[in-house]
Design a protein around this motif. Structure first.
Motif, PDB file in Angstrom:
ATOM      1  N   ARG A  80      69.217  17.586  41.493  1.00  0.00           N
ATOM      2  CA  ARG A  80      69.899  18.504  42.413  1.00  0.00           C
ATOM      3  C   ARG A  80      69.779  19.943  41.901  1.00  0.00           C
ATOM      4  NH1 ARG A  80      75.106  19.973  40.777  1.00  0.00           N
ATOM      5  NH2 ARG A  80      76.053  18.713  39.128  1.00  0.00           N
ATOM      6  N   PRO A  81      69.796  20.916  42.800  1.00  0.00           N
ATOM      7  CA  PRO A  81      69.715  22.318  42.379  1.00  0.00           C
ATOM      8  C   PRO A  81      70.797  22.652  41.353  1.00  0.00           C
ATOM      9  CG  PRO A  81      69.423  22.160  44.744  1.00  0.00           C
ATOM     10  CD  PRO A  81      69.817  20.775  44.279  1.00  0.00           C
ATOM     11  N   GLY A  82      70.412  23.480  40.386  1.00  0.00           N
ATOM     12  CA  GLY A  82      71.337  23.839  39.325  1.00  0.00           C
ATOM     13  C   GLY A  82      71.220  22.966  38.094  1.00  0.00           C
ATOM     14  N   THR A  83      70.211  22.088  38.078  1.00  0.00           N
ATOM     15  CA  THR A  83      70.001  21.186  36.946  1.00  0.00           C
ATOM     16  C   THR A  83      68.826  21.675  36.104  1.00  0.00           C
ATOM     17  OG1 THR A  83      70.779  19.300  38.254  1.00  0.00           O
ATOM     18  CG2 THR A  83      69.516  18.794  36.277  1.00  0.00           C
ATOM     19  N   VAL A  84      68.971  21.576  34.796  1.00  0.00           N
ATOM     20  CA  VAL A  84      67.865  21.809  33.865  1.00  0.00           C
ATOM     21  C   VAL A  84      67.221  20.457  33.581  1.00  0.00           C
ATOM     22  CG1 VAL A  84      67.201  22.560  31.550  1.00  0.00           C
ATOM     23  CG2 VAL A  84      68.978  23.802  32.811  1.00  0.00           C
ATOM     24  N   VAL A  85      65.904  20.375  33.740  1.00  0.00           N
ATOM     25  CA  VAL A  85      65.182  19.132  33.459  1.00  0.00           C
ATOM     26  C   VAL A  85      64.080  19.445  32.452  1.00  0.00           C
ATOM     27  CG1 VAL A  85      63.814  17.231  34.394  1.00  0.00           C
ATOM     28  CG2 VAL A  85      65.643  18.252  35.783  1.00  0.00           C
ATOM     29  N   VAL A  86      64.089  18.731  31.341  1.00  0.00           N
ATOM     30  CA  VAL A  86      63.037  18.879  30.340  1.00  0.00           C
ATOM     31  C   VAL A  86      62.097  17.688  30.457  1.00  0.00           C
ATOM     32  CG1 VAL A  86      62.474  19.134  27.895  1.00  0.00           C
ATOM     33  CG2 VAL A  86      64.594  20.127  28.803  1.00  0.00           C
ATOM     34  N   ASP A  87      60.861  17.955  30.849  1.00  0.00           N
ATOM     35  CA  ASP A  87      59.817  16.939  30.945  1.00  0.00           C
ATOM     36  C   ASP A  87      59.090  16.924  29.603  1.00  0.00           C
ATOM     37  OD1 ASP A  87      57.604  15.378  31.432  1.00  0.00           O
ATOM     38  OD2 ASP A  87      56.914  16.495  33.182  1.00  0.00           O
ATOM     39  N   THR A  88      59.609  16.111  28.680  1.00  0.00           N
ATOM     40  CA  THR A  88      59.073  16.113  27.323  1.00  0.00           C
ATOM     41  C   THR A  88      57.596  15.735  27.260  1.00  0.00           C
ATOM     42  OG1 THR A  88      61.257  15.659  26.397  1.00  0.00           O
ATOM     43  CG2 THR A  88      59.370  15.117  25.025  1.00  0.00           C
ATOM     44  N   PRO A  89      57.141  14.663  27.943  1.00  0.00           N
ATOM     45  CA  PRO A  89      55.736  14.294  27.819  1.00  0.00           C
ATOM     46  C   PRO A  89      54.770  15.396  28.247  1.00  0.00           C
ATOM     47  CG  PRO A  89      56.986  12.488  28.780  1.00  0.00           C
ATOM     48  CD  PRO A  89      57.898  13.679  28.761  1.00  0.00           C
ATOM     49  N   ASN A  90      55.143  16.165  29.276  1.00  0.00           N
ATOM     50  CA  ASN A  90      54.242  17.194  29.796  1.00  0.00           C
ATOM     51  C   ASN A  90      54.549  18.592  29.280  1.00  0.00           C
ATOM     52  OD1 ASN A  90      52.519  15.564  31.566  1.00  0.00           O
ATOM     53  ND2 ASN A  90      54.420  15.172  32.680  1.00  0.00           N
ATOM     54  N   ARG A  91      55.608  18.712  28.457  1.00  0.00           N
ATOM     55  CA  ARG A  91      55.949  19.989  27.801  1.00  0.00           C
ATOM     56  C   ARG A  91      56.354  21.068  28.807  1.00  0.00           C
ATOM     57  NH1 ARG A  91      54.760  16.211  24.564  1.00  0.00           N
ATOM     58  NH2 ARG A  91      53.402  16.527  22.756  1.00  0.00           N
ATOM     59  N   PHE A  92      57.186  20.656  29.790  1.00  0.00           N
ATOM     60  CA  PHE A  92      57.708  21.610  30.758  1.00  0.00           C
ATOM     61  C   PHE A  92      59.230  21.541  30.803  1.00  0.00           C
ATOM     62  CE2 PHE A  92      53.541  20.769  33.057  1.00  0.00           C
ATOM     63  CZ  PHE A  92      52.973  21.990  32.709  1.00  0.00           C
ATOM     64  N   LEU A  93      59.842  22.665  31.109  1.00  0.00           N
ATOM     65  CA  LEU A  93      61.260  22.710  31.444  1.00  0.00           C
ATOM     66  C   LEU A  93      61.376  23.268  32.854  1.00  0.00           C
ATOM     67  CD1 LEU A  93      64.258  23.925  29.323  1.00  0.00           C
ATOM     68  CD2 LEU A  93      63.914  24.854  31.615  1.00  0.00           C
ATOM     69  N   TYR A  94      62.204  22.620  33.690  1.00  0.00           N
ATOM     70  CA  TYR A  94      62.413  23.047  35.066  1.00  0.00           C
ATOM     71  C   TYR A  94      63.866  23.476  35.264  1.00  0.00           C
ATOM     72  CZ  TYR A  94      58.071  20.497  36.024  1.00  0.00           C
ATOM     73  OH  TYR A  94      56.766  20.038  36.011  1.00  0.00           O
ATOM     74  N   TRP A  95      64.040  24.610  35.929  1.00  0.00           N
ATOM     75  CA  TRP A  95      65.348  24.994  36.454  1.00  0.00           C
ATOM     76  C   TRP A  95      65.264  24.752  37.949  1.00  0.00           C
ATOM     77  CZ3 TRP A  95      70.227  25.455  36.173  1.00  0.00           C
ATOM     78  CH2 TRP A  95      70.966  26.290  37.022  1.00  0.00           C
ATOM     79  N   VAL A  96      65.969  23.721  38.412  1.00  0.00           N
ATOM     80  CA  VAL A  96      65.836  23.282  39.805  1.00  0.00           C
ATOM     81  C   VAL A  96      66.589  24.246  40.714  1.00  0.00           C
ATOM     82  CG1 VAL A  96      66.180  21.393  41.426  1.00  0.00           C
ATOM     83  CG2 VAL A  96      65.629  20.894  39.029  1.00  0.00           C
ATOM     84  N   MET A  97      65.894  24.744  41.731  1.00  0.00           N
ATOM     85  CA  MET A  97      66.450  25.715  42.658  1.00  0.00           C
ATOM     86  C   MET A  97      66.585  25.087  44.051  1.00  0.00           C
ATOM     87  SD  MET A  97      64.467  29.192  41.376  1.00  0.00           S
ATOM     88  CE  MET A  97      62.851  28.677  41.962  1.00  0.00           C
ATOM     89  N   GLU A  98      67.150  25.847  44.967  1.00  0.00           N
ATOM     90  CA  GLU A  98      67.273  25.397  46.352  1.00  0.00           C
ATOM     91  C   GLU A  98      65.906  25.358  47.026  1.00  0.00           C
ATOM     92  OE1 GLU A  98      69.995  24.390  47.714  1.00  0.00           O
ATOM     93  OE2 GLU A  98      71.572  25.133  46.360  1.00  0.00           O
ATOM     94  N   GLY A  99      65.840  24.632  48.149  1.00  0.00           N
ATOM     95  CA  GLY A  99      64.633  24.640  48.967  1.00  0.00           C
ATOM     96  C   GLY A  99      63.466  23.875  48.385  1.00  0.00           C
ATOM     97  N   GLY A 100      63.728  22.919  47.489  1.00  0.00           N
ATOM     98  CA  GLY A 100      62.639  22.109  46.943  1.00  0.00           C
ATOM     99  C   GLY A 100      61.761  22.830  45.956  1.00  0.00           C
ATOM    100  N   ARG A 101      62.279  23.894  45.347  1.00  0.00           N
ATOM    101  CA  ARG A 101      61.499  24.656  44.382  1.00  0.00           C
ATOM    102  C   ARG A 101      62.142  24.575  43.004  1.00  0.00           C
ATOM    103  NH1 ARG A 101      61.251  30.454  45.731  1.00  0.00           N
ATOM    104  NH2 ARG A 101      63.488  30.114  46.051  1.00  0.00           N
ATOM    105  N   ALA A 102      61.369  24.942  41.998  1.00  0.00           N
ATOM    106  CA  ALA A 102      61.887  24.994  40.639  1.00  0.00           C
ATOM    107  C   ALA A 102      61.143  26.070  39.866  1.00  0.00           C
ATOM    108  CB  ALA A 102      61.724  23.645  39.940  1.00  0.00           C
TER     109      ALA A 102
END
Length: 219
Positions: A80-102
């Motif tokens: 959900r928007p407002g969540t921090v997601v760390v994709d460890t295997p791919n070495r990315f961090l996402y800040w999930v935003m509104e509208g299906g973007r990050a």
């Protein structure tokens, strides 16, 4: 009428000419692969920050794979928007935003044996924090004893310009999201468990993420 037969010398010359033409047609000149140079916009994004408490130099992003540049992407996490997601295997961090973007950032992560995964909360965050090594780290690295009561903020401080503190079930996990000036650690697993971003990226993330935000660290 009798057709004249070519002599051996003419035959060999003709065959050599055909072979030469064939080779010329098959041969290719290897293309020179130019490095993926950052744009001016990207250079500005990772430029020097002279107004910080401790001035931060420009990041050497010419040494960084361009996929790790900060950028807005289609959200692949489903969080959900407002969540921090760390994709460890791919070495990315996402800040999930509104509208299906990050907003996506490249990260360095913990090496084997020092990684952590699960769900938690960004309990709080700090600008130019003190760093206190855990007791077990001091056991492994006795030279850190002098920092048992904390290391003053600064460019040499392992947490750098910003730190976000990860808690789980109300308890400090001792894992942090923090800054690094070492471009060549991004995309690699070498830290003692923490998630590290370039200083310019963690400052951007710090401004977006309020304390209390949920975090998911995927292993």
């Amino acid at each position: 009428m009798t057709l004249a037969r070519p002599d051996r010398r003419s035959f060999l010359i003709g065959a050599a000419s055909i072979a030469a033409l064939g080779l010329a047609g098959c041969a290719t000149t290897p293309s020179r692969i130019e490095p993926d140079l950052p744009s001016e916009e990207t250079r500005r994004m990772y430029g020097a920050l002279p107004n910080e408490r401790f001035p931060i130099p420009a990041a050497r992003i010419d040494r960084l794979d361009s996929r790790y540049y900060r950028q807005v992407v289609t959200d692949p996490t489903g969080a959900r928007p407002g969540t921090v997601v760390v994709d460890t295997p791919n070495r990315f961090l996402y800040w999930v935003m509104e509208g299906g973007r990050a907003m996506r950032y490249g990260v360095g992560i913990g090496r084997d044996g020092f990684d952590w995964g699960g769900t938690g909360t960004i309990a709080y965050k700090r600008e130019w924090p003190r760093w206190t090594p855990p007791a077990e780290m001091i056991v492994r690295q006795p030279e850190l004893e002098k920092y048992r009561n904390g290391m003053e903020p600064g460019l040499e401080n392992p947490l750098g310009a910003r730190a976000l503190y990860i808690f789980q079930n109300g308890q400090d996990t001792l894992y942090r999201i923090h800054a690094t000036l070492d471009v060549e650690t991004i995309g690699k697993a070498i830290s003692s468990g923490c998630v590290r971003l370039l200083a310019q990226d963690v400052i951007d993330l710090y401004e977006r993420v309020p304390s209390g935000s949920p975090i998911i660290v995927q292993q």
